[in-house]
Design a protein around this motif. Structure first.
Motif, PDB file in Angstrom:
ATOM      1  N   ILE A   1       0.938  -1.915  -0.036  1.00  0.00           N
ATOM      2  CA  ILE A   1       0.031  -0.067  -0.301  1.00  0.00           C
ATOM      3  C   ILE A   1       1.119   1.277  -0.046  1.00  0.00           C
ATOM      4  CG2 ILE A   1      -1.842   1.399   1.440  1.00  0.00           C
ATOM      5  CD1 ILE A   1      -3.176  -1.135   2.031  1.00  0.00           C
ATOM      6  N   VAL A   2       1.917   1.700   1.106  1.00  0.00           N
ATOM      7  CA  VAL A   2       2.883   2.966   0.747  1.00  0.00           C
ATOM      8  C   VAL A   2       3.751   2.367  -0.361  1.00  0.00           C
ATOM      9  CG1 VAL A   2       4.369   3.452   1.684  1.00  0.00           C
ATOM     10  CG2 VAL A   2       2.935   1.950   3.400  1.00  0.00           C
ATOM     11  N   VAL A   3       3.978   1.770  -0.883  1.00  0.00           N
ATOM     12  CA  VAL A   3       4.569   2.239  -2.390  1.00  0.00           C
ATOM     13  C   VAL A   3       3.788   2.034  -2.904  1.00  0.00           C
ATOM     14  CG1 VAL A   3       5.775   0.709  -4.276  1.00  0.00           C
ATOM     15  CG2 VAL A   3       6.672  -0.100  -1.498  1.00  0.00           C
ATOM     16  N   ASP A   4       2.877   2.063  -3.197  1.00  0.00           N
ATOM     17  CA  ASP A   4       2.180   2.582  -4.651  1.00  0.00           C
ATOM     18  C   ASP A   4       1.040   3.989  -4.327  1.00  0.00           C
ATOM     19  OD1 ASP A   4      -0.281   1.438  -6.593  1.00  0.00           O
ATOM     20  OD2 ASP A   4      -1.572   2.395  -5.236  1.00  0.00           O
ATOM     21  N   GLN A   5       1.284   3.997  -3.331  1.00  0.00           N
ATOM     22  CA  GLN A   5       0.033   5.492  -2.254  1.00  0.00           C
ATOM     23  C   GLN A   5       2.115   6.453  -2.982  1.00  0.00           C
ATOM     24  OE1 GLN A   5       0.520   4.774   1.531  1.00  0.00           O
ATOM     25  NE2 GLN A   5      -1.859   4.695   1.215  1.00  0.00           N
ATOM     26  N   ASP A   6       2.883   5.767  -2.796  1.00  0.00           N
ATOM     27  CA  ASP A   6       4.636   6.858  -3.004  1.00  0.00           C
ATOM     28  C   ASP A   6       4.752   6.894  -4.353  1.00  0.00           C
ATOM     29  OD1 ASP A   6       5.774   8.027  -0.463  1.00  0.00           O
ATOM     30  OD2 ASP A   6       6.068   6.040  -0.204  1.00  0.00           O
ATOM     31  N   ALA A   7       3.776   5.709  -5.017  1.00  0.00           N
ATOM     32  CA  ALA A   7       4.617   6.079  -7.284  1.00  0.00           C
ATOM     33  C   ALA A   7       3.815   6.946  -6.814  1.00  0.00           C
ATOM     34  CB  ALA A   7       4.197   4.469  -7.391  1.00  0.00           C
ATOM     35  N   LYS A   8       1.838   6.904  -6.354  1.00  0.00           N
ATOM     36  CA  LYS A   8       1.064   7.786  -7.237  1.00  0.00           C
ATOM     37  C   LYS A   8       1.828   8.996  -6.601  1.00  0.00           C
ATOM     38  CE  LYS A   8      -2.623   5.169  -7.924  1.00  0.00           C
ATOM     39  NZ  LYS A   8      -3.743   3.998  -6.885  1.00  0.00           N
ATOM     40  N   ALA A   9       2.117   9.409  -5.849  1.00  0.00           N
ATOM     41  CA  ALA A   9       2.802  11.430  -5.284  1.00  0.00           C
ATOM     42  C   ALA A   9       4.077  11.093  -6.194  1.00  0.00           C
ATOM     43  CB  ALA A   9       3.320  10.963  -4.107  1.00  0.00           C
ATOM     44  N   CYS A  10       4.883  10.508  -6.605  1.00  0.00           N
ATOM     45  CA  CYS A  10       6.487  10.841  -7.359  1.00  0.00           C
ATOM     46  C   CYS A  10       5.659  11.051  -8.952  1.00  0.00           C
ATOM     47  CB  CYS A  10       7.279   9.428  -7.310  1.00  0.00           C
ATOM     48  SG  CYS A  10       7.790   9.402  -5.707  1.00  0.00           S
ATOM     49  N   GLU A  11       4.721  10.788  -9.236  1.00  0.00           N
ATOM     50  CA  GLU A  11       4.123  10.792 -10.818  1.00  0.00           C
ATOM     51  C   GLU A  11       3.176  12.443 -11.147  1.00  0.00           C
ATOM     52  OE1 GLU A  11       2.048   6.907 -12.059  1.00  0.00           O
ATOM     53  OE2 GLU A  11       4.014   6.554 -13.015  1.00  0.00           O
ATOM     54  N   LEU A  12       2.434  12.430  -9.658  1.00  0.00           N
ATOM     55  CA  LEU A  12       2.184  13.867  -9.857  1.00  0.00           C
ATOM     56  C   LEU A  12       2.952  14.610  -9.441  1.00  0.00           C
ATOM     57  CD1 LEU A  12      -0.454  13.537  -6.175  1.00  0.00           C
ATOM     58  CD2 LEU A  12      -0.706  13.997  -9.284  1.00  0.00           C
ATOM     59  N   ASN A  13       3.746  15.049  -8.642  1.00  0.00           N
ATOM     60  CA  ASN A  13       5.277  15.508  -8.548  1.00  0.00           C
ATOM     61  C   ASN A  13       5.567  15.211 -10.111  1.00  0.00           C
ATOM     62  OD1 ASN A  13       7.063  17.273  -7.701  1.00  0.00           O
ATOM     63  ND2 ASN A  13       7.999  16.440  -6.235  1.00  0.00           N
ATOM     64  N   GLN A  14       5.940  14.359 -11.009  1.00  0.00           N
ATOM     65  CA  GLN A  14       7.289  14.725 -12.150  1.00  0.00           C
ATOM     66  C   GLN A  14       6.622  15.514 -13.211  1.00  0.00           C
ATOM     67  OE1 GLN A  14       9.801  13.771 -12.607  1.00  0.00           O
ATOM     68  NE2 GLN A  14      10.214  14.670 -14.810  1.00  0.00           N
ATOM     69  N   LYS A  15       4.709  14.772 -13.291  1.00  0.00           N
ATOM     70  CA  LYS A  15       3.588  15.897 -14.138  1.00  0.00           C
ATOM     71  C   LYS A  15       4.280  17.418 -13.978  1.00  0.00           C
ATOM     72  CE  LYS A  15       0.381  12.823 -14.756  1.00  0.00           C
ATOM     73  NZ  LYS A  15      -1.498  12.949 -15.086  1.00  0.00           N
TER      74      LYS A  15
END
Lengths: 367, 367, 367
Positions: free
Chosen positions: B321-335
């Motif tokens: 769950i934590v990995v998935d949340q971080d992955a989504k946050a990283c993609e928001l930041n990159q965009k």
């Protein structure tokens, strides 16, 4: 081509970045592909006056057609007005003796001369003779079409295409036709294809069938200069068992019959090989820094195509196997070239033709 | 890493183009990825002599194998002859103690030494000792394989991998095995991953489950330096309810048990975290300027894997769950980093570790 | 725009590389797209306070929303903290009068002012007034939203959008609504679209239906300046038969009624045309050097939409045919521009508006 004699000399390969770098690729398009004679198809693909074919050479779209006298003509596929493409279709036939731009209707003769701009407004400054289509040199040989985007230089086939026209003369290839066409995209730089094509150091490991029919290749030497490599005892042609029941080309010399294959090559895009019962053409066009398209034509005389024993599957199977093996080898080579520490490789004595034939030619052309 | 004490200092982030520009990405491959120790898999992926695995680091293909003595060996996956790739498969086992190039058959020992070039022609100039495979440093630690494309520098795990080997010593991770592997591609620059990993200012909004088990994270401070962050009252490990019925690692100190998690990190690609009942490894490899691949390994002792209460779904659910949340946050930041007016952002006091740990290291490495 | 009078003058087109080169494309994004007023949608796409829409202009993501007073607001879709994207969805409605970053929870008012950073740590250096969202100018006209990434300059619609606001005034387009939307991606450079839109030399060959309704176009002249081009005898609007049974816009002058169409244009992205019974908007956004996206809105008054004779298929069919014809022509033109020998084309007298209207504007903008 080298005489196949191992010299014991070592040479470095071309710098690795020549095989992967997009900027260098563009430099080579300019230095080689836009200045050399290139095979772009069989002549019967543009058989009649008004028929046309569009081919891509690098990023250049070229229009091939025939004029009313049946002469092959080639032009950049671009209107001189505002640059629209002239032909959208890959092939077809013009409804008249004109090439009409689909955008504003400028019309050109089949010789490329601007004939008419619609709705003309008097305008002294406009000189139609300055707006002919961008011409491309075109000649025919061996039933194939050759173009040269650099329009200067010789336009006669024997002079333009070099010694291969003499070497294959006895096959009278203009009297053959394409019995089978194979198109294969290979993920490699165009020079990897040539390096592979000009050495047989790889043959024992990659081409077991070929080495059975041509044992000389199994000794990892290449060089038809001295009449070698000879076929295996009892073999007469390139087929899985070395045999054929098809009629032979009638005008071959005894030496050409014994050799079993006679090669002609023209850098950067053409190979032709004559056997006693069939011939084969390979032409290659670059799709990008790491991608090429091979077109292979199997050529037969009408008499052969009509022969009771003619079986197209059997006729092509041997060469199709070899082409497939070479394509895979080229892709292996290309993949490994991305190693950042591999600034260059080494050309072994058995591969002297790679150095002499290809690398010197590349080196000179990039000057 | 920062001590987690908010300093009240503000810093600018790295220039935004560092996260999107392909040229800068290539510069960082050279400065960091081709000079640092990198985890590239679990040791049991190359378990036996002759077994091999091919990994991609940036655009470099690396071949991992074991010699007859079981020592891990690593090489660029490229033949020294004309640069063919050596192994096409992603993993497998060599049929002999040799690495044989599929193109011309050059054969190398499992130590990378050139042993034989087929069909040798006497050639004084050729010195086989100059044609060993391009070597890559390789060591093992914690049941994982680490390589360094820059072959100079320390080759001893404790010295090469830094303080994390000491911090995790009591887990004896070389005696664990991978119970579960998760691979996840994330559309972000590799530095976005690290910035996210080293601050917990985002935790309250992004990680509600994590903040329940580790309330300290909900206060948006990060810093294990002083033994903090502690687990929630009554919690003993990182699971959805903070509980476990699995056996504990036997040699942990009381402090390590109470902490609930002990981190080790090694820029640019490795994180390991030990809990009382399991451990976890994350390693990351860049796929391009705006893309990474995460591999997550859940590590367990044999005793744990054999335990009656062992349930792999339950064991991994929390961290997944934590990995998935971080992955989504990283993609928001990159965009959002493509905004032309956003030349740089701001690092808040709670994120001092982003500045100290990551940005200083990047800054120094690019000198 | 030209007065449609053929001058007999010839001009070269822009250099061909302006239409294909990615670096030049980026230069034009800066010179034109990031400095001009651009239509980015219909106003009712962001109808209420808190509703939002995200649009892409080149590689820039722009967030449009309305504040509590209903004023249109526009911002770069990027948080000032570490650059996360603010809105992931293409459209929607905020749950409160705040724009909250999904990463660390920074919250902004609908005017873009930073209102709160969560878990604040006292930090004298931090001045929230320096961290408002990156603002973008936004105005409304004719029921459409216009933005300008260059926030200096006039913010009043009449002043910002130029003479077209006056020319279309009698249509009261703010009282119309979008009856139909068509989106079409076209593989051409954005300037190819404009060159096609400002000359009618191509009309006889490309647009037979249009030339029937507006015979003047069949004479390959363009120029509404003198009240020409007139509709065909008996025609009243742009439909396949030139007729309409729908109510007319009530405030048109006799001249506007007779003209049959009144154009407004605003480089680089907007065209509006008013007919007696409907109006049409086209706005274009660049997707890359050789790709654009067209959005076409058919606009009707409520009275028209409610009319017994209203049939949307019939209302749009004529213009949809013309748009499709132009899109295909633009793609033909773009394809041919890759010819390496075509350094520039020629603008004929009939196309003087291409030179005057577009090329001069491009030339000046690139200074």
């Amino acid at each position: 081509m080298s005489d196949g004699q191992a010299t014991g000399a070592l040479h470095a390969t071309l710098p690795t970045r020549y095989y992967t770098d997009p900027d260098h690729y563009n430099r080579e398009l300019e230095a080689f592909w836009f200045r050399s004679w290139l095979c772009v198809g069989a002549a019967d693909e543009v058989a009649e006056p008004r028929s046309f074919k569009v081919v891509e050479v690098g990023d250049q779209s070229i229009l091939l057609t025939r004029d009313a006298e049946g002469r092959l003509q080639a032009f950049h596929n671009t209107c001189r007005h505002r640059g629209s493409v002239l032909c959208e279709q890959a092939s077809g036939s013009f409804p008249s003796d004109q090439i009409i731009c689909p955008y504003h209707g400028w019309s050109y003769g089949l010789d490329g001369a601007l004939q008419r701009t619609p709705f003309e407004i008097p305008c002294d400054a406009f000189d139609a003779s300055q707006y002919s289509l961008y011409g491309v040199s075109a000649i025919e040989w061996a039933g194939h079409m050759f173009i040269n985007l650099d329009t200067d230089g010789p336009q006669d086939a024997d002079e333009a295409l070099g010694p291969m026209t003499e070497r294959l003369r006895n096959w009278h290839l203009d009297q053959t036709r394409v019995g089978h066409r194979m198109i294969r995209d290979v993920k490699c730089n165009w020079k990897v294809f040539w390096e592979n094509a000009t050495e047989c150091y790889h043959c024992p490991g990659i081409h077991p069938e070929l080495c059975r029919v041509v044992p000389y290749y199994g000794q990892t030497k290449l060089g038809p200069g001295d009449g070698s490599p000879r076929l295996a005892e009892g073999a007469v042609t390139w087929s899985l068992d070395g045999q054929t029941t098809l009629p032979w080309f009638p005008d071959l010399t005894e030496e050409q019959q014994k050799a079993g294959h006679t090669y002609g090559m023209m850098l950067p895009n053409f190979i032709v090989v004559g056997h006693v019962d069939y011939a084969r053409v390979i032409y290659m066009l670059p799709l990008g820094p790491e991608s090429i398209r091979l077109t292979i034509h199997w050529l037969f005389r009408d008499e052969t195509l009509a022969h009771d024993d003619f079986d197209i599957d059997k006729a092509i199977e041997f060469a199709a196997i070899v082409v497939d093996q070479d394509a895979k080898a080229c892709e292996l080579n290309q993949k490994g070239l991305h190693c950042r520490r591999h600034e260059a490789g080494v050309v072994m004595p058995q591969e002297s033709s790679v150095h002499e034939f290809i690398h010197q030619w590349i080196h000179d052309g990039l000057q």
